[in-house]
Write a protein that holds these residues in place. Sequence first.
Motif: not given
Length: 419
Positions: A278-286
């Motif tokens: 999982x790419x954490x950066x792509x999880x932050x914005x809903x």
Amino acid sequence: MLLGVIADDFTGATDIASFLVQNGLPTVQLNGVPQDETPVSAQAAVISLKSRSCPAEQAVELSLQALAWLQKQGCRQFYFKYCSTFDSTAQGNIGPVTDALLAALGESFTVVSPALPINGRTVYQGHLFVGEQLLSESGMRHHPVTPMTDSNLLRLMESQATGRCGLVTAAEMDRGAGAISEKLRQLAQEGVRYAVLDTLNERHLLSQGEALKTMKLVTGGSGLAIGLARQWAQNGERSAEAAGAPQGEKAAVLSGSCSVMTNRQVAHYRERAAAQAIDIGRCLDPQARAAYAAELAHWAQRHAGEALAPLIYATAASEALQQTQRQYGSAASEAVEALFAELVVQLRQLGFSRFIVAGGETSGVVTQALGIRGFHIGPSISPGVPWVRASDRAISLALKSGNFGDEAFFARAQTEFPV
């Protein structure tokens, strides 16, 4: 209903339910406190909460709601179940919840028994060990949510709760249930509120079960359930596990745990099956997260026909985890769990019906996102980790606590229990 268990996370709930079933006590697992009056037919009920790392006040409120429901079922004994590594938050939640349950039941004394020797969790002189290491020297010292830097259970409990701790030593355990009962009586007379139980082997757990069969409230990991279940089980009958056996052809492995063992399991599995980090950066914005979840779900769909199920993981070694925390802070964990919630719903829509999940927090998120209210308990994959089947739909899950299972767990869950 003979025994009511209040578990502070979902993997812990399946853990203890598995041991109850294996030791002869028919058990149902419920996800959250039931909101209707539908009667539950079982000798034991395990209520899964998500209360290990939430604010202490919320953990107490949830636990008291569970207790009230279990009391309505006529339970004779109550069991507060927490992790065998005794982890919650720095301020609790084990102590505050224990105190609240004691008060609600009108009791002033209970035991603390987190040990599970079959999985290497033992207690000696009040100190908790993970294998041959003190808890504070094990991988738990780097846990991203609940790091454990002290191994002394008496000190840990007294720092969270409102009373004094005493100890029942391994030597007293060796003398059997009578000696344990006498020491507990002595400690209670001295004004001790919590008795930590040294535990080195299963024989100690069986003696504890005999000594504690009339205690209104007990607290511990899943190991104590072995002894208690054998005391409560009628006619020594073993509950059938067929109702919880896995079903469904399309499976996925979801790993959110960053424990030492889960890191080994992910590394082992990645060499044998399709895997996607999982790419954490792509999880932050809903808004971006929803699209990312759909992308991952369709990636899993492309690999669903392979010999082993696709793996999607946020598991990382301690150095990488620390870097993530420095970069994103506490928002990272919340964003990853939110991604798993969206992902599992999309996987279900694509026809996935078997989910192997690593990590207590991740297991809770997945179960809640799927709207599963209860489980039938099936066969054990590893000690404390059974297959379970939703009671109201065709979904099977294996919910694994971070450090449980062997290196090949993810593959064995599929190859040893084919549909």
